[in-house]
Design an enzyme around this catalytic site. Sequence first.
Site, mmCIF file in Angstrom:
data_model
loop_
_atom_site.group_PDB
_atom_site.id
_atom_site.type_symbol
_atom_site.label_atom_id
_atom_site.label_comp_id
_atom_site.label_asym_id
_atom_site.label_seq_id
_atom_site.Cartn_x
_atom_site.Cartn_y
_atom_site.Cartn_z
ATOM 1 N N ARG A 27 44.378 40.206 87.010
ATOM 2 C CA ARG A 27 45.290 40.437 88.128
ATOM 3 C C ARG A 27 45.025 41.692 89.123
ATOM 4 O O ARG A 27 45.889 42.243 89.492
ATOM 5 C CB ARG A 27 46.602 40.527 87.688
ATOM 6 C CG ARG A 27 47.279 39.020 87.067
ATOM 7 C CD ARG A 27 46.792 37.822 87.640
ATOM 8 N NE ARG A 27 47.173 36.641 86.837
ATOM 9 C CZ ARG A 27 46.219 36.278 86.445
ATOM 10 N NH1 ARG A 27 44.906 36.551 86.583
ATOM 11 N NH2 ARG A 27 46.403 35.136 85.605
ATOM 12 N N SER A 52 55.203 35.161 87.693
ATOM 13 C CA SER A 52 55.226 35.882 86.705
ATOM 14 C C SER A 52 55.461 37.168 87.244
ATOM 15 O O SER A 52 54.653 37.568 87.914
ATOM 16 C CB SER A 52 53.904 35.655 85.803
ATOM 17 O OG SER A 52 53.736 34.385 85.492
ATOM 18 N N GLU A 111 53.316 42.583 86.897
ATOM 19 C CA GLU A 111 52.449 41.924 87.735
ATOM 20 C C GLU A 111 52.732 42.288 89.111
ATOM 21 O O GLU A 111 51.808 42.451 90.099
ATOM 22 C CB GLU A 111 52.152 40.637 87.264
ATOM 23 C CG GLU A 111 50.966 39.813 88.246
ATOM 24 C CD GLU A 111 51.066 38.503 87.371
ATOM 25 O OE1 GLU A 111 50.510 37.581 88.286
ATOM 26 O OE2 GLU A 111 50.682 38.128 86.173
#
Length: 340
Positions: free
Chosen positions: A164, A240, A336
């Site tokens: 990510r 998420s 994230e």
Amino acid sequence: MHIQANYSLLKHNTFRVNIRSQYYVEINKQSDILTLRTDVKLASLPWRIVGDSSNLLYTHNFPGVTLRCTFNKIRIVKEDDENVWLSVGGGVKWHDLVEYTVNKKWWGLENLALIPGTVGAAPVQNIGAYGAEARDVITRVQTLNVYDGSHREFRNAECNFGYRTSIFKQEYINRLMVYRITLRLRKFSHGQANLSYDPLKVALQDHKKEEITPRMVFDQIVSIRQQRIPDPAVQGNAGSFFKNPVVDDNYFHTLQNDYPDIPHHKMLDGSYKIPAAWLIETCGWKGHRHGSAGVSQKHALVLVNLGGATGSELAELAQLVQEDVNHKFGIYLEPEVIIL
């Protein structure tokens, strides 16, 4: 190009947080940046690059210039018997691109269906889900420098893709705008389904590999995501919120002694990845409410706007979750989502 002042970003963030930018500009050609830089007032302010802000949590108004790429062309730049190379504008909706390639029966993007946001954000975040990541198919990333409008192209290996993250999220954050990417996809007869995600494999287990099509994988991924992740149009969210933490071998076995059923995935280097959702749910946060913010009842890894939540409420909830998980498991959950 149209410069808008005191602009609400409500429709440009999936958390549905109503904050404002001092100025807002949509960039659809290279010369737009040079034109903006000639304005002394605009040039003196901080600039921020966004797509659909599907991975951003705004906590306050932005006293600067918000730039959004609207390049939206898709074209084939090269193909052979086995592959097709596709050039895609950064302003294209990611899910629209995935559906376009699935309709063409090309392999490569079907596991990444229904991820919100734009194509320009995909390499920045190195988006990923269900056994696939953007870096698996990206060959080149074309960027514009928002200080001088200059063009620079990055090959895949130069992007420093990680979990990510990428060079565009680190060294070049808010400096380089991704305005186009090139993807290498496999033609139907020369590719196959990525069934590394177990629930997907189970869903398609009655079919032989040669019978499975990109559309079949796409449909299953859409179904899985709709069951697990709230629709941002109904409950604002960014999917998420936290990354899945990784711990070393010794600490994992210490945790396993206390929690024998702890889910995990052993990495190639011997470390262990633990689902953040399991940690959060074990701490009792699933379905919990904090003001107008909450932890989704569908999936503990998703923080949601229950209606009228501020960015600060959502950030406070995230911090409370982090503190509880850290206290119980000795693990820090890294967001994230970028909190601004």
